[in-house]
Design a protein around this motif. Structure first.
Motif, PDB file in Angstrom:
ATOM      1  N   GLU A  27       1.271   1.280  82.037  1.00  0.00           N
ATOM      2  CA  GLU A  27       1.043   2.435  81.163  1.00  0.00           C
ATOM      3  C   GLU A  27      -0.414   2.885  81.225  1.00  0.00           C
ATOM      4  N   LEU A  28      -1.349   1.943  81.244  1.00  0.00           N
ATOM      5  CA  LEU A  28      -2.763   2.299  81.336  1.00  0.00           C
ATOM      6  C   LEU A  28      -3.052   3.026  82.650  1.00  0.00           C
ATOM      7  N   CYS A  29      -2.468   2.554  83.714  1.00  0.00           N
ATOM      8  CA  CYS A  29      -2.666   3.181  85.023  1.00  0.00           C
ATOM      9  C   CYS A  29      -2.163   4.632  85.005  1.00  0.00           C
ATOM     10  N   ILE A  30      -1.031   4.857  84.346  1.00  0.00           N
ATOM     11  CA  ILE A  30      -0.493   6.214  84.250  1.00  0.00           C
ATOM     12  C   ILE A  30      -1.347   7.063  83.311  1.00  0.00           C
ATOM     13  N   ALA A  31      -1.693   6.511  82.148  1.00  0.00           N
ATOM     14  CA  ALA A  31      -2.448   7.262  81.138  1.00  0.00           C
ATOM     15  C   ALA A  31      -3.810   7.702  81.651  1.00  0.00           C
ATOM     16  N   THR A  32      -4.422   6.894  82.505  1.00  0.00           N
ATOM     17  CA  THR A  32      -5.725   7.252  83.061  1.00  0.00           C
ATOM     18  C   THR A  32      -5.593   8.075  84.343  1.00  0.00           C
ATOM     19  N   LYS A  33      -4.353   8.433  84.673  1.00  0.00           N
ATOM     20  CA  LYS A  33      -4.041   9.256  85.838  1.00  0.00           C
ATOM     21  C   LYS A  33      -4.455   8.611  87.156  1.00  0.00           C
ATOM     22  N   ARG A  34      -4.470   7.287  87.159  1.00  0.00           N
ATOM     23  CA  ARG A  34      -4.764   6.570  88.396  1.00  0.00           C
ATOM     24  C   ARG A  34      -3.485   6.287  89.169  1.00  0.00           C
ATOM     25  N   CYS A  35      -2.338   6.273  88.463  1.00  0.00           N
ATOM     26  CA  CYS A  35      -1.044   6.033  89.101  1.00  0.00           C
ATOM     27  C   CYS A  35      -0.173   7.274  88.989  1.00  0.00           C
ATOM     28  N   ASP A  36       0.762   7.381  89.880  1.00  0.00           N
ATOM     29  CA  ASP A  36       1.722   8.472  89.866  1.00  0.00           C
ATOM     30  C   ASP A  36       2.791   8.160  88.821  1.00  0.00           C
ATOM     31  N   ALA A  37       2.852   8.974  87.789  1.00  0.00           N
ATOM     32  CA  ALA A  37       3.770   8.732  86.669  1.00  0.00           C
ATOM     33  C   ALA A  37       5.225   8.738  87.121  1.00  0.00           C
ATOM     34  N   GLN A  38       5.571   9.622  88.043  1.00  0.00           N
ATOM     35  CA  GLN A  38       6.964   9.724  88.468  1.00  0.00           C
ATOM     36  C   GLN A  38       7.407   8.469  89.221  1.00  0.00           C
ATOM     37  N   ILE A  39       6.575   7.978  90.120  1.00  0.00           N
ATOM     38  CA  ILE A  39       6.925   6.766  90.863  1.00  0.00           C
ATOM     39  C   ILE A  39       7.081   5.599  89.891  1.00  0.00           C
ATOM     40  N   ALA A  40       6.122   5.424  88.999  1.00  0.00           N
ATOM     41  CA  ALA A  40       6.176   4.315  88.045  1.00  0.00           C
ATOM     42  C   ALA A  40       7.389   4.430  87.126  1.00  0.00           C
ATOM     43  N   THR A  41       7.652   5.621  86.645  1.00  0.00           N
ATOM     44  CA  THR A  41       8.795   5.827  85.751  1.00  0.00           C
ATOM     45  C   THR A  41      10.102   5.540  86.479  1.00  0.00           C
ATOM     46  N   ASP A  42      10.246   6.086  87.668  1.00  0.00           N
ATOM     47  CA  ASP A  42      11.477   5.872  88.427  1.00  0.00           C
ATOM     48  C   ASP A  42      11.719   4.386  88.698  1.00  0.00           C
ATOM     49  N   TYR A  43      10.669   3.668  89.008  1.00  0.00           N
ATOM     50  CA  TYR A  43      10.845   2.274  89.392  1.00  0.00           C
ATOM     51  C   TYR A  43      10.934   1.326  88.199  1.00  0.00           C
ATOM     52  N   PHE A  44      10.135   1.530  87.168  1.00  0.00           N
ATOM     53  CA  PHE A  44      10.013   0.543  86.106  1.00  0.00           C
ATOM     54  C   PHE A  44      10.821   0.813  84.836  1.00  0.00           C
ATOM     55  N   CYS A  45      11.282   2.022  84.605  1.00  0.00           N
ATOM     56  CA  CYS A  45      11.889   2.342  83.311  1.00  0.00           C
ATOM     57  C   CYS A  45      13.068   1.442  82.948  1.00  0.00           C
ATOM     58  N   GLY A  46      13.966   1.218  83.867  1.00  0.00           N
ATOM     59  CA  GLY A  46      15.143   0.403  83.553  1.00  0.00           C
ATOM     60  C   GLY A  46      14.765  -0.980  83.068  1.00  0.00           C
ATOM     61  N   TYR A  47      13.927  -1.655  83.825  1.00  0.00           N
ATOM     62  CA  TYR A  47      13.533  -3.013  83.450  1.00  0.00           C
ATOM     63  C   TYR A  47      12.685  -3.002  82.179  1.00  0.00           C
ATOM     64  N   ALA A  48      11.755  -2.069  82.101  1.00  0.00           N
ATOM     65  CA  ALA A  48      10.857  -2.021  80.939  1.00  0.00           C
ATOM     66  C   ALA A  48      11.628  -1.773  79.644  1.00  0.00           C
ATOM     67  N   ALA A  49      12.587  -0.857  79.677  1.00  0.00           N
ATOM     68  CA  ALA A  49      13.372  -0.560  78.467  1.00  0.00           C
ATOM     69  C   ALA A  49      14.193  -1.776  78.046  1.00  0.00           C
ATOM     70  N   ASN A  50      14.833  -2.444  79.004  1.00  0.00           N
ATOM     71  CA  ASN A  50      15.593  -3.656  78.682  1.00  0.00           C
ATOM     72  C   ASN A  50      14.676  -4.755  78.163  1.00  0.00           C
ATOM     73  N   PHE A  51      13.553  -4.916  78.813  1.00  0.00           N
ATOM     74  CA  PHE A  51      12.600  -5.945  78.405  1.00  0.00           C
ATOM     75  C   PHE A  51      12.118  -5.702  76.972  1.00  0.00           C
ATOM     76  N   ALA A  52      11.737  -4.468  76.675  1.00  0.00           N
ATOM     77  CA  ALA A  52      11.244  -4.137  75.334  1.00  0.00           C
ATOM     78  C   ALA A  52      12.306  -4.414  74.281  1.00  0.00           C
ATOM     79  N   ASP A  53      13.561  -4.162  74.612  1.00  0.00           N
ATOM     80  CA  ASP A  53      14.651  -4.387  73.674  1.00  0.00           C
ATOM     81  C   ASP A  53      14.966  -5.875  73.517  1.00  0.00           C
ATOM     82  N   LEU A  54      15.096  -6.574  74.618  1.00  0.00           N
ATOM     83  CA  LEU A  54      15.529  -7.975  74.578  1.00  0.00           C
ATOM     84  C   LEU A  54      14.467  -8.939  74.059  1.00  0.00           C
ATOM     85  N   TYR A  55      13.214  -8.631  74.290  1.00  0.00           N
ATOM     86  CA  TYR A  55      12.162  -9.599  73.981  1.00  0.00           C
ATOM     87  C   TYR A  55      11.301  -9.197  72.787  1.00  0.00           C
TER      88      TYR A  55
END
Length: 176
Positions: free
Chosen positions: A118-146
Motif C-alpha cells: 500500500e505504501l508503494c502504491i500511495a507514494t506512486k512508486r508502484c503501479d496500482a493496477q498491477i498490484a491490485t490485480d495481483y494482490f487483492c484476492g489474497y489481501a482481502a482474504n487475509f484481512a478477513d481471516l486474520y
C-alpha cells in the motif's frame, strides 16, 4: 524572412521537439520503473526468503485444520462473521505455543508486507493496477481471516499501525 531567422526558427522547433521527446522518455521510464517495482513486490510475495515463507506457514495451518474448516463451510448460508471469527480464533489458540508463535509471526510478516504494498502504491512508486490485480484476492482474504491474530499481535507488541496499510489497500482498491 532571412536565412538567419529561418535557422533560428528551425533551431527553436528542434529544441522544443527534443524537449518533448525527452519528457516523453522520462515519463515512460517512470512508468516502466513503477511496473518493475510492482513486479518486484510480486516476486517477494512468492520468495521463500520473504513473504513466501509466511504464506507457507499460514497455508500449513489451513491444511492441518481442513476437517474442522470443512464442517464450518458446509453450513448452509455460512455462519455469521462474528461466530466465524471466534471459531478461527479458537483454532489458533488450540495450537501448541511454539506453533502459535510461528503463526503470529507469519501474520505479522504478511500484514507488514501488505502495508509495504500500500505504501508503494500511495507514494506512486508502484503501479496500482498491477498490484491490485495481483494482490487483492489474497489481501482481502487475509484481512478477513486474520483479524483476531492481527489484533493480538498489535496488542502484544504495541504495533497499532501494523496492518493499517493492508486495511487501506483492501478497502480502497479491492472490489469484493
Amino acid at each position: 524572412m532571412s536565412i538567419r531567422d529561418k535557422i533560428e526558427m528551425g533551431s527553436w522547433i528542434a529544441t522544443i521537439a527534443a524537449l518533448l521527446f525527452t519528457a516523453g522518455q522520462i515519463y515512460q521510464w517512470r512508468e516502466d520503473r513503477k511496473a518493475d517495482l510492482s513486479l518486484e513486490m510480486v516476486a517477494r510475495f512468492s520468495d521463500l526468503e520473504y513473504a513466501g515463507s509466511a504464506r507457507r506457514e499460514l497455508a500449513q495451518f489451513w491444511w492441518q485444520n481442513s476437517d474442522a474448516l470443512a464442517k464450518v463451510t458446509a453450513i448452509k448460508g455460512g455462519i455469521p462473521p462474528a461466530q466465524r471469527q471466534k471459531f478461527l480464533d479458537l483454532l489458533f489458540q488450540k495450537r501448541p505455543p511454539v506453533k502459535r508463535q510461528e503463526q503470529f509471526a507469519a501474520v505479522s510478516e504478511m500484514a507488514n508486507f501488505f502495508d509495504q504494498v500500500e505504501l508503494c502504491i500511495a507514494t506512486k512508486r508502484c503501479d496500482a493496477q498491477i498490484a491490485t490485480d495481483y494482490f487483492c484476492g489474497y489481501a482481502a482474504n487475509f484481512a478477513d481471516l486474520y483479524q483476531g491474530p492481527l489484533t493480538q499481535v498489535r496488542e502484544t507488541f504495541g504495533t497499532s499501525g501494523l496492518g493499517s496499510g493492508l486495511q487501506n489497500f483492501v478497502e480502497a482498491r479491492c472490489d469484493d
